[in-house]
Structures are given as structure tokens and as C-alpha cells.
Scaffold this active site. Sequence first.
Site, mmCIF file in Angstrom:
data_model
loop_
_atom_site.group_PDB
_atom_site.id
_atom_site.type_symbol
_atom_site.label_atom_id
_atom_site.label_comp_id
_atom_site.label_asym_id
_atom_site.label_seq_id
_atom_site.Cartn_x
_atom_site.Cartn_y
_atom_site.Cartn_z
ATOM 1 N N LEU A 123 -2.332 -5.069 4.773
ATOM 2 C CA LEU A 123 -1.221 -5.678 5.259
ATOM 3 C C LEU A 123 0.539 -4.799 5.388
ATOM 4 C CD1 LEU A 123 -2.186 -8.283 2.877
ATOM 5 C CD2 LEU A 123 -2.492 -7.911 5.073
ATOM 6 N N ASP A 170 2.233 -1.963 13.607
ATOM 7 C CA ASP A 170 3.007 -2.700 12.182
ATOM 8 C C ASP A 170 4.335 -3.008 12.365
ATOM 9 O OD1 ASP A 170 0.512 -2.449 11.533
ATOM 10 O OD2 ASP A 170 0.683 -0.600 10.294
HETATM 11 P P1 ADP Z 1 -0.328 -0.327 3.541
HETATM 12 O O1 ADP Z 1 0.721 0.247 4.612
HETATM 13 O O2 ADP Z 1 -1.543 -0.795 3.657
HETATM 14 O O3 ADP Z 1 0.602 -0.863 2.765
HETATM 15 P P2 ADP Z 1 0.763 2.175 2.999
HETATM 16 O O4 ADP Z 1 0.002 2.936 1.730
HETATM 17 O O5 ADP Z 1 0.260 3.149 4.767
HETATM 18 O O6 ADP Z 1 -0.161 1.296 2.528
HETATM 19 O O7 ADP Z 1 1.804 2.671 2.235
HETATM 20 C C1 ADP Z 1 2.100 2.203 0.815
HETATM 21 C C2 ADP Z 1 2.988 2.502 0.188
HETATM 22 O O8 ADP Z 1 4.700 1.909 0.692
HETATM 23 C C3 ADP Z 1 3.047 3.267 -1.869
HETATM 24 O O9 ADP Z 1 2.437 3.802 -1.683
HETATM 25 C C4 ADP Z 1 4.097 3.275 -1.141
HETATM 26 O O10 ADP Z 1 5.147 4.239 -1.689
HETATM 27 C C5 ADP Z 1 5.410 2.216 0.064
HETATM 28 N N1 ADP Z 1 5.842 0.964 -0.753
HETATM 29 C C6 ADP Z 1 5.428 0.023 0.298
HETATM 30 N N2 ADP Z 1 6.193 -1.330 -0.320
HETATM 31 C C7 ADP Z 1 6.817 -1.018 -1.459
HETATM 32 C C8 ADP Z 1 8.031 -1.799 -2.255
HETATM 33 N N3 ADP Z 1 7.766 -2.430 -2.128
HETATM 34 N N4 ADP Z 1 8.786 -1.055 -3.023
HETATM 35 C C9 ADP Z 1 8.492 0.793 -3.383
HETATM 36 N N5 ADP Z 1 6.808 1.413 -2.434
HETATM 37 C C10 ADP Z 1 7.065 0.456 -1.496
#
Ligand code: ADP
Length: 386
Positions: A123, A170
Site C-alpha cells: 500500500l 505511488d
Molecule cells: P510499502 O511501501 O509497500 O509499505 P516498503 O518496504 O517500500 O513497503 O516500505 C516500508 C518501509 O517504510 C518500512 O520498513 C519503514 O522503514 C518505512 N516506513 C513506512 N511507514 C513508516 C512509519 N509510519 N514509521 C516509520 N517508518 C515507516
Amino acid sequence: MSRTLDQFKARFGASGDIRLSRAPGRVNLIGEHTDYNGGFVLPLAIDRSVDIIFRPRGDGKVRLWSVLYEREETFELGRIEKSDDQPWTNYVKGVAVALREEGVRPGGMDALISGAVPLGAGLSSSAAFEVAAAQAFIQCAGVEIEPERLARLCQRAENEFVGVKCGIMDQFVSIFGRRGAAVLIDCMDLSHELVPLDDRAVSILICNTMVRHELGSSQYNIRRRQCETAAREMARHKPGAKLLRDFTWDEFEQWGGELSTTLRMRARHVIGENRRVGQAVQSLRRGDYEAVGARMNESHASLQSDYEVSCIELDVMSAEARKLPGVYGARMTGGGFGGCAVALARAGTEADVASALSQRYEEATGIKPEIYACRPAEGARVEPAT
Ligand code: ADP
Ligand code: MG
């Protein structure tokens, strides 16, 4: 919000101008693995966001607190280094670097990060995080940036600093999303239009498989290369064509036979998917949800057998969803190898669909899924923190 605001004040003090930068996650209705091929996508911003409560500071320092990880990190804007220890900070650092490359001096800040976009579920919490961070930085710097430029620099932060070769969809929809609409984006030139999605008629269900297979990022890079190669080979017949987007379905039928089996499968998915997006948009505009659902089902089949980025859990989730009354169609969404499926259902059926689908998915896989309805929401914005 007030609880996180209290946390902010407890950690960073209550004085001064405290603001909230919000950026939504997204779900893609149709048009998967088309963005980096210059093709079409039809995502919507969802009513779950990454939230950064922030206050500018004048000494060029950025102090971050993650509610999720319960970790703090401070860095200086003049000396930014990638962190292996706290990878979540790299999204913020990457955005600061990308802003500087654009000639904007990001402003320092105290910032508390929270959010309700599930991580790593497809997402796009990462894009939401980047957009929220970029908005906060430019507010602290007291400058403005056109939204399209903002989307591109956030993408660059993820591509170059974080090191994930994502497309532009995105970040773009996290900024340009609107309540009550999906956003049709032409990834070649980023022209876009809103396609109304009437939530009194239909409901969008996000169905999280709760699995994430490791293959994802390596396979993603392989698919990108395969698409580039397929486009280059087909361009022998069409000089000037650079991306798979540049070929029509008829041209694929004419020349696709010359590609190797694997490249032919990849090209068939991308070129077919671009065509399906166009068809789905026309059907949505007519309110023909049966037809939209049929295109979503075809999209899944193509991602499963031609693009080979699905997995058993996504297949089960989509197949079981389709069997339920009220469901027009269902497919995997996002990069694949786990994460979420998206289902389009008749409004009013979402609670029944969610509970029946939960039960069937758990029976088949032994995993408890998370399934919830979402609404097409507004794109990113900054507001006073209250
Ligand atoms: P997606 O974009 O599909 O959710 P990704 O692996 O690209 O998955 O991104 C996830 C990463 O983004 C997490 O591992 C974290 O490092 C960072 N992240 C996303 N939301 C948060 C949040 N609310 N607080 C801290 N880090 C976040
Ligand atoms: Mg991501």
C-alpha cells in the site's frame, strides 16, 4: 491525532508552531507493473496515511522520533549519511538530499512519525512517508514546490538514496489523490485525470495476505530489465519506440512471436494491461462494475501466469473473493509476491464479504488476513496539529 500530539509535546516541548504533514497510502485498482514501462495505472489514495507532526528548527538539525519503532535519530542537514542501523530514517534523509539536488534548502525540524499505512503490504507506506517528509521539509524552508516536481523528487529519493527502483505512481497518487475518485495516470508524461468512483455504488476492499516473500525486490529488478529488452527487440519494427508502452496490442500480436518465450510473456502482460486499464476506465465511467471486475480478474490471471509475480496466498485471496456474492472482481495489487489483493464489491456487501473471505482465506492458508474497506481519499496536505 491528539494522542500523538501529546507525545510530540512530551518529547520536543509544547511551544511554537506545530503542524501536521499527512500523506496517504494508495491502492492500485488496475495497471500493475506498467508504470516503469511508461504505461497507464489507475490507483486511488486511501484513507490511511503516514503522519508527521513537526516544528521547524533553525539550526539545520533534524530530530526524528518513530512511534512505530520507538527510536530517535538526529542528523544534520549538512552531513547526511545513509543509515544501516535505522533504515526507516533513510526515507527522510533521501528526501532531504533530493530536495537539495533540486536547489531547495530543506529546513531543520523536530518530527514525530506515526501512521496507519501497513508497512510492506503493497500500500506504499514508503511513498507516503517520503511525501509527508518532503512536505514538512519545504514548509520548514518556507518555500513552495509544484506537486509534480515534489512527486518526482520523492521517487528519486527512493530510487537513489533508499535504493529501491520504484516507479512514479505511488508518490504521484499520494499527492494527487482526491476524495471519491481514482486517478488515471499516464506514466509517460504524468498527465492524469480523475475517474469518479462512487462509494454509494461500490466498495473497495483491501485484503492483506499478511505474507511477504523475499523474492520481491530481486524479481522486480529482473522484470524491469526483461521489459527493457523486450521493448528494444520489438523496436526493430518501430524505430523510435523505447518502452513497452510504445506498442499497441495489434503490434504485439504481429511481432511478439519473435521474442523468446519469457520476454513474450512479460510483454504480453504489460501491453495487455495497458489496454485493460483503458477498458476499465471506460466501464467505470459508465458505471458498469461487472466489466471493471472482469478486467481486474484478467489482470490477476496475467500477473500470475505471464508476469509471474503472484504467489499462492494472493491467488487464494483473489479466487475466494470472486466467489462471494457482491464481488465484481479481485486481483493482486502492488508489486506482488505477497502484500494485498484488492476487490471491487457492491456497496453494502463489504462487511459480509470481509468476514466470509477472512474465514475462507484462513481455512486455506492457516493465516489470519486483514481485510478492510477503504475510501478514495484526498492527497497529501499540511495542516495545523490539533
Ligand atoms: P510499502 O511501501 O509497500 O509499505 P516498503 O518496504 O517500500 O513497503 O516500505 C516500508 C518501509 O517504510 C518500512 O520498513 C519503514 O522503514 C518505512 N516506513 C513506512 N511507514 C513508516 C512509519 N509510519 N514509521 C516509520 N517508518 C515507516
Ligand atoms: Mg514501498
